[in-house]
Design a protein around this motif. Structure first.
Motif, PDB file in Angstrom:
ATOM      1  N   SER A 247     -19.096  10.272   2.477  1.00 25.93           N
ATOM      2  CA  SER A 247     -18.234   9.532   3.404  1.00 25.93           C
ATOM      3  C   SER A 247     -17.544   8.396   2.662  1.00 25.93           C
ATOM      4  CB  SER A 247     -19.061   8.985   4.577  1.00 25.93           C
ATOM      5  OG  SER A 247     -19.743  10.024   5.242  1.00 25.93           O
ATOM      6  N   THR A 248     -16.323   8.651   2.249  1.00 25.67           N
ATOM      7  CA  THR A 248     -15.531   7.595   1.625  1.00 25.67           C
ATOM      8  C   THR A 248     -14.865   6.763   2.720  1.00 25.67           C
ATOM      9  OG1 THR A 248     -13.597   9.035   1.444  1.00 25.67           O
ATOM     10  CG2 THR A 248     -15.127   9.020  -0.414  1.00 25.67           C
ATOM     11  N   CYS A 249     -14.157   5.751   2.327  1.00 26.20           N
ATOM     12  CA  CYS A 249     -13.553   4.824   3.301  1.00 26.20           C
ATOM     13  C   CYS A 249     -12.681   5.546   4.321  1.00 26.20           C
ATOM     14  CB  CYS A 249     -12.721   3.775   2.568  1.00 26.20           C
ATOM     15  SG  CYS A 249     -13.585   2.925   1.239  1.00 26.20           S
ATOM     16  N   ILE A 250     -11.906   6.510   3.818  1.00 21.18           N
ATOM     17  CA  ILE A 250     -10.912   7.166   4.661  1.00 21.18           C
ATOM     18  C   ILE A 250     -11.570   8.017   5.753  1.00 21.18           C
ATOM     19  CG2 ILE A 250     -10.633   9.332   3.394  1.00 21.18           C
ATOM     20  CD1 ILE A 250      -7.780   7.069   4.638  1.00 21.18           C
ATOM     21  N   ALA A 251     -12.888   8.273   5.646  1.00 20.39           N
ATOM     22  CA  ALA A 251     -13.581   9.044   6.678  1.00 20.39           C
ATOM     23  C   ALA A 251     -13.565   8.315   8.013  1.00 20.39           C
ATOM     24  CB  ALA A 251     -15.016   9.325   6.244  1.00 20.39           C
ATOM     25  N   CYS A 252     -13.604   6.980   7.975  1.00 19.22           N
ATOM     26  CA  CYS A 252     -13.665   6.198   9.215  1.00 19.22           C
ATOM     27  C   CYS A 252     -12.514   5.203   9.362  1.00 19.22           C
ATOM     28  CB  CYS A 252     -14.977   5.428   9.296  1.00 19.22           C
ATOM     29  SG  CYS A 252     -16.449   6.472   9.254  1.00 19.22           S
ATOM     30  N   HIS A 253     -11.785   4.967   8.301  1.00 23.58           N
ATOM     31  CA  HIS A 253     -10.733   3.953   8.333  1.00 23.58           C
ATOM     32  C   HIS A 253      -9.395   4.535   7.893  1.00 23.58           C
ATOM     33  CE1 HIS A 253     -13.676   0.757   8.924  1.00 23.58           C
ATOM     34  NE2 HIS A 253     -14.404   1.306   7.971  1.00 23.58           N
ATOM     35  N   GLY A 254      -8.324   3.952   8.404  1.00 20.48           N
ATOM     36  CA  GLY A 254      -6.982   4.307   7.973  1.00 20.48           C
ATOM     37  C   GLY A 254      -6.288   3.094   7.385  1.00 20.48           C
ATOM     38  N   PHE A 255      -5.252   3.333   6.615  1.00 20.09           N
ATOM     39  CA  PHE A 255      -4.476   2.227   6.044  1.00 20.09           C
ATOM     40  C   PHE A 255      -3.445   1.737   7.055  1.00 20.09           C
ATOM     41  CE2 PHE A 255      -0.819   0.494   3.846  1.00 20.09           C
ATOM     42  CZ  PHE A 255      -1.406  -0.442   2.996  1.00 20.09           C
ATOM     43  N   HIS A 256      -2.721   2.665   7.644  1.00 21.18           N
ATOM     44  CA  HIS A 256      -1.692   2.319   8.625  1.00 21.18           C
ATOM     45  C   HIS A 256      -2.362   2.189   9.992  1.00 21.18           C
ATOM     46  CE1 HIS A 256       1.547   2.927   5.754  1.00 21.18           C
ATOM     47  NE2 HIS A 256       0.951   4.045   5.381  1.00 21.18           N
ATOM     48  N   LEU A 257      -2.517   0.957  10.459  1.00 18.97           N
ATOM     49  CA  LEU A 257      -3.322   0.681  11.646  1.00 18.97           C
ATOM     50  C   LEU A 257      -2.459   0.521  12.894  1.00 18.97           C
ATOM     51  CD1 LEU A 257      -5.807  -1.861  10.045  1.00 18.97           C
ATOM     52  CD2 LEU A 257      -6.132   0.591  10.420  1.00 18.97           C
ATOM     53  N   PRO A 258      -2.829   1.159  13.989  1.00 17.14           N
ATOM     54  CA  PRO A 258      -2.057   1.049  15.245  1.00 17.14           C
ATOM     55  C   PRO A 258      -1.907  -0.403  15.693  1.00 17.14           C
ATOM     56  CG  PRO A 258      -3.726   2.775  15.399  1.00 17.14           C
ATOM     57  CD  PRO A 258      -4.004   2.032  14.130  1.00 17.14           C
ATOM     58  N   ASN A 259      -0.788  -0.677  16.347  1.00 16.68           N
ATOM     59  CA  ASN A 259      -0.489  -2.004  16.912  1.00 16.68           C
ATOM     60  C   ASN A 259      -0.284  -3.083  15.853  1.00 16.68           C
ATOM     61  OD1 ASN A 259      -0.856  -0.941  19.585  1.00 16.68           O
ATOM     62  ND2 ASN A 259      -3.071  -1.143  19.316  1.00 16.68           N
TER      63      ASN A 259
END
Length: 377
Positions: free
Chosen positions: A338-350
């Protein structure tokens, strides 16, 4: 040949950025090209980077880029990741929220203004108006169309079978509507007005005590004075019944009820109110979680609510619970990488559009902060 940013932004003009202000976005990413992270013509997988260096280059030492940040450093989910933070409503306004670390147990309280004991609802053979039934998590928590999350729990779908809103159960099966105090009072006033004016609803079988308290209007055409007297009685009767409805038998079972004395058309009246409910729709809006991918687990494996007697309780798994199945950047026996991108995104809503970042200034220390993570061209 390098692809210019404007070629991407012409189509992706609304793609959100990574931080919440344009000024900070300009400082941190003013010199960052789209191609630093998105390389075309290298296969479908290369278009979105998934390697941990993409995040760890900055998140290993966040204060280097933003000295006053309150975020903790993170490089690997298994060995270097801060405790989860939950977004909790604090009030009084709708958007008054705070992110609370799961290590701060004293502040981990949901202020939903709703009374809901999970333990009572999860008992075997709960008695209801239509007989006994056994509830499960899925009785109320219905997956949404994506399967990743759940539909909001609604009174009409999940609660009404057991928690009926009858206001004169000995007389009629009618119920008041849920959600509006004004509509509740109007429904009752109309009901009693129909009886007073002899236009008795078809579902009324025996008006009993109500009939004995009616104003006698006589036969024939009803005068305006008689009509007003009947309507006044209907309003008075609705006020009487509302005390039982709001304070004793119905609304107060699940809600915080308020009571105030106001000056009405014919004297002092009671104005009832129900404190607005604020149930969390997501506890961690900064992360993403797919329930479908976790369907082999039981709900209770992550959400221990069987002994929860208060809606103030928060039954969210801590990071140690997730680490039981999820490894970090490196493989581990019996665990999912589970790397970062598994739970997080760079382009964040709002967040402001990434295109809103300005050219980086010479003194900004993070102007080329992603240069070290740039993929080979």
């Amino acid at each position: 040949m390098h692809v210019r940013d404007h070629v991407c932004i012409d189509c992706h003009v609304k793609t959100p950025g990574h931080v919440q202000t344009v000024a900070l976005q300009s400082k941190l990413f003013g010199g960052t090209r789209c191609a630093n992270c998105h390389a075309d013509h290298k296969g479908a997988d290369a278009l979105v980077r998934r390697d941990p260096d993409l995040c760890a280059t900055c998140h290993s030492d966040l204060k280097r880029y933003q000295a006053d940040t309150r975020l903790g450093n993170a490089t690997d989910f298994a060995v270097n990741h801060p405790p989860f933070k939950l977004t909790l409503w604090q009030g009084p306004n709708r958007d008054d929220v705070a992110r609370i670390s799961q290590t701060d147990k004293a502040k981990l309280v949901e202020r939903s203004n709703l009374k809901f004991p999970h333990d009572l609802h999860l008992k075997t053979s709960v008695r209801g108006p239509k007989g006994r039934k056994t509830l499960e998590c899925r009785s109320c928590h219905i997956p949404d169309a994506s399967g990743k999350g759940f539909e909001p729990v609604s009174m009409n779908k999940a609660c009404l079978d057991c928690h009926t809103l009858e206001f004169e159960p000995a007389v009629t099966t009618r119920q008041v509507p849920h959600g509006s105090v004004d509509n509740v009072m109007l429904t009752m006033q109309e009901f009693y007005a129909n009886i007073a004016l002899n236009n008795i609803p078809v579902d009324v079988v025996d008006v009993g005590e109500i009939r004995r308290g009616l104003p006698r209007l006589g036969n024939g055409v009803i005068t305006e004075q008689q009509r007003q007297r009947a309507l006044s009685w209907a309003k008075f009767k609705a006020q009487q019944v509302s005390a039982d409805l709001f304070e004793a038998r119905v609304c107060i079972v699940c809600h915080e009820v308020t009571k105030a004395v106001i000056q009405g058309e014919s004297g002092k009246e009671i104005a009832w109110g129900v404190v607005p409910v604020h149930v969390a729709s997501t506890w961690m809006p900064k992360a993403r979680f797919d329930h479908v991918k976790h369907r082999t687990n039981k709900c209770a494996d992550c959400h221990a609510v069987e002994k929860s007697h208060s809606s103030a309780d928060i039954a969210m798994p801590a990071i140690v619970d997730c680490r039981a199945c999820h490894a970090g950047n490196k493989p581990a026996p019996g665990k999912v990488v589970s790397t970062c991108i598994a739970c997080h995104g760079f382009h964040l809503p709002n967040h402001p559009p990434f295109a809103a970042r300005a050219s980086v200034t010479p003194d900004a220390p993070a102007g080329a902060m992603l240069a070290a993570t740039q993929q080979p061209q």
